[in-house]
Design a protein around this motif. Structure first.
Motif, mmCIF file in Angstrom:
data_model
loop_
_atom_site.group_PDB
_atom_site.id
_atom_site.type_symbol
_atom_site.label_atom_id
_atom_site.label_comp_id
_atom_site.label_asym_id
_atom_site.label_seq_id
_atom_site.Cartn_x
_atom_site.Cartn_y
_atom_site.Cartn_z
ATOM 1 N N ALA A 143 0.706 -1.191 -0.132
ATOM 2 C CA ALA A 143 -0.098 -0.050 0.162
ATOM 3 C C ALA A 143 0.803 1.154 -0.101
ATOM 4 N N SER A 144 0.403 2.246 -0.808
ATOM 5 C CA SER A 144 1.122 3.702 -0.657
ATOM 6 C C SER A 144 0.382 4.583 -1.174
ATOM 7 N N LYS A 145 0.763 5.867 -0.538
ATOM 8 C CA LYS A 145 -0.077 7.004 -0.933
ATOM 9 C C LYS A 145 0.551 8.298 -0.380
ATOM 10 N N ARG A 146 0.581 9.312 -1.285
ATOM 11 C CA ARG A 146 1.353 10.356 -0.874
ATOM 12 C C ARG A 146 -0.004 11.532 -0.389
ATOM 13 N N ILE A 147 0.684 11.879 0.776
ATOM 14 C CA ILE A 147 -0.591 12.609 1.593
ATOM 15 C C ILE A 147 0.240 13.921 2.043
ATOM 16 N N GLN A 148 -0.642 14.905 2.398
ATOM 17 C CA GLN A 148 -0.135 16.164 3.307
ATOM 18 C C GLN A 148 -0.859 16.159 4.594
ATOM 19 N N MET A 149 0.119 15.716 5.414
ATOM 20 C CA MET A 149 -0.213 15.282 6.990
ATOM 21 C C MET A 149 -1.009 16.717 7.462
ATOM 22 N N THR A 150 -1.922 16.668 8.050
ATOM 23 C CA THR A 150 -2.540 17.689 8.967
ATOM 24 C C THR A 150 -1.672 17.837 10.144
ATOM 25 N N LYS A 151 -1.918 19.058 10.997
ATOM 26 C CA LYS A 151 -1.204 19.204 12.203
ATOM 27 C C LYS A 151 -1.787 18.047 13.261
ATOM 28 N N ASP A 199 8.668 20.915 17.249
ATOM 29 C CA ASP A 199 9.533 21.049 15.857
ATOM 30 C C ASP A 199 9.301 19.698 15.069
ATOM 31 N N LEU A 200 9.323 18.646 15.393
ATOM 32 C CA LEU A 200 8.794 17.499 14.786
ATOM 33 C C LEU A 200 7.547 17.305 14.108
ATOM 34 N N VAL A 201 6.726 18.170 14.674
ATOM 35 C CA VAL A 201 5.294 18.071 14.088
ATOM 36 C C VAL A 201 5.423 19.214 13.189
ATOM 37 N N SER A 202 5.872 20.004 13.070
ATOM 38 C CA SER A 202 6.182 21.210 12.219
ATOM 39 C C SER A 202 6.711 20.651 11.201
ATOM 40 N N PHE A 203 7.983 19.876 11.147
ATOM 41 C CA PHE A 203 8.722 19.238 10.230
ATOM 42 C C PHE A 203 7.811 18.103 9.372
ATOM 43 N N MET A 204 7.030 17.496 9.973
ATOM 44 C CA MET A 204 6.333 16.423 9.380
ATOM 45 C C MET A 204 5.118 17.080 8.488
ATOM 46 N N ILE A 205 4.722 18.155 9.010
ATOM 47 C CA ILE A 205 3.635 18.796 7.811
ATOM 48 C C ILE A 205 4.098 19.980 6.735
ATOM 49 N N SER A 206 5.716 20.101 6.827
ATOM 50 C CA SER A 206 6.175 20.922 6.099
ATOM 51 C C SER A 206 6.124 20.569 4.381
ATOM 52 N N GLY A 207 5.634 19.331 4.304
ATOM 53 C CA GLY A 207 5.510 19.172 2.912
ATOM 54 C C GLY A 207 4.899 17.971 2.811
ATOM 55 N N PRO A 208 4.742 17.271 1.405
ATOM 56 C CA PRO A 208 3.745 16.034 1.482
ATOM 57 C C PRO A 208 4.962 14.689 2.169
ATOM 58 N N VAL A 209 4.257 13.679 2.376
ATOM 59 C CA VAL A 209 4.852 12.560 2.793
ATOM 60 C C VAL A 209 4.484 11.261 2.135
ATOM 61 N N VAL A 210 5.155 10.135 1.876
ATOM 62 C CA VAL A 210 4.593 9.064 1.132
ATOM 63 C C VAL A 210 4.515 8.088 2.474
ATOM 64 N N VAL A 211 3.164 7.637 2.637
ATOM 65 C CA VAL A 211 3.053 6.662 3.744
ATOM 66 C C VAL A 211 2.926 5.184 2.844
ATOM 67 N N GLN A 212 3.392 4.139 3.642
ATOM 68 C CA GLN A 212 3.454 3.087 2.905
ATOM 69 C C GLN A 212 3.259 1.703 3.958
ATOM 70 N N LYS A 225 -7.113 2.259 5.320
ATOM 71 C CA LYS A 225 -8.358 1.344 5.175
ATOM 72 C C LYS A 225 -7.881 -0.104 5.069
ATOM 73 N N PRO A 226 -8.379 -1.182 5.561
ATOM 74 C CA PRO A 226 -8.142 -2.452 4.956
ATOM 75 C C PRO A 226 -8.089 -2.557 3.588
ATOM 76 N N GLU A 227 -9.177 -1.971 2.693
ATOM 77 C CA GLU A 227 -9.214 -2.507 1.412
ATOM 78 C C GLU A 227 -8.270 -1.735 0.545
ATOM 79 N N GLU A 228 -7.518 -0.800 1.311
ATOM 80 C CA GLU A 228 -6.328 0.095 0.724
ATOM 81 C C GLU A 228 -5.133 -0.890 0.574
ATOM 82 N N ILE A 229 -5.002 -1.836 1.202
ATOM 83 C CA ILE A 229 -3.798 -2.899 1.374
ATOM 84 C C ILE A 229 -4.034 -4.077 0.376
#
Ligand code: IDP
Length: 140
Positions: free
Chosen positions: A36-44, A62-75, A134-138
């Motif tokens: 499973a993989s998707k590119r998202i912009q995490m909210t605060k 600082d860690l939270v600010s960094f993690m929302i500073s741009g898109p991430v790819v969750v897998q 969600k389970p069906e995304e995997i």
């Protein structure tokens, strides 16, 4: 050894430098399969919830600010002892301590902007996977 699943994030410092493919190839070369993989912009709120275990640490805001500073790819990654395989190829939290050939040694900018996240136990992997998928995304 059993085939298990783990949760990975390609962090904003890496997506900004267009390293999604390079990091995914290192994960695949380590025997892991992206199921499973998707590119998202995490909210605060999402980032604060994800890192809630660190909420009392001095680096939390600082860690939270960094993690929302741009898109991430969750897998979701699948493979033999996936948690360990992922953490081995990811390397130590601080890139200065990470072994040669690991993702963090190769790509991380700092202890905070360290390019990748990987679950630290099977229990946390299940919690973190359910936090983003969600389970069906995997699809194994
Ligand atoms: P891990 O990601 O290697 O499992 P954790 O200790 O769970 O390491 O920390 C979560 C994330 O918090 C790290 O990947 C890193 O981005 C950030 N972090 C950890 N320690 C520090 C620190 O001392 N300063 C700034 N950021 C940190």
């Amino acid at each position: 050894m059993a085939v298990t699943r783990t949760f990975s994030i390609i962090k904003p410092d890496a997506t900004r430098r267009n390293l999604t493919g390079a990091i995914t190839k290192m994960l695949e070369d380590a025997g892991l399969r992206v199921v499973a993989s998707k590119r998202i912009q995490m909210t605060k709120e999402q980032a604060e919830g994800f890192y809630a275990v660190h909420s009392e640490r001095p680096f939390f805001n600082d860690l939270v600010s960094f993690m929302i500073s741009g898109p991430v790819v969750v897998q979701v990654l699948e493979g033999e002892d996936a948690v360990k395989a992922n953490r081995d190829v990811m390397g130590a939290t601080n890139p200065a301590d990470a072994a040669e050939g690991t993702i963090r040694k190769t790509f991380a900018e700092s202890i905070e902007a360290n390019s990748a996240h990987g679950s630290d136990s099977d229990e946390n992997a299940a919690i973190e996977i359910a936090y983003f998928f969600k389970p069906e995304e995997i699809v194994g």
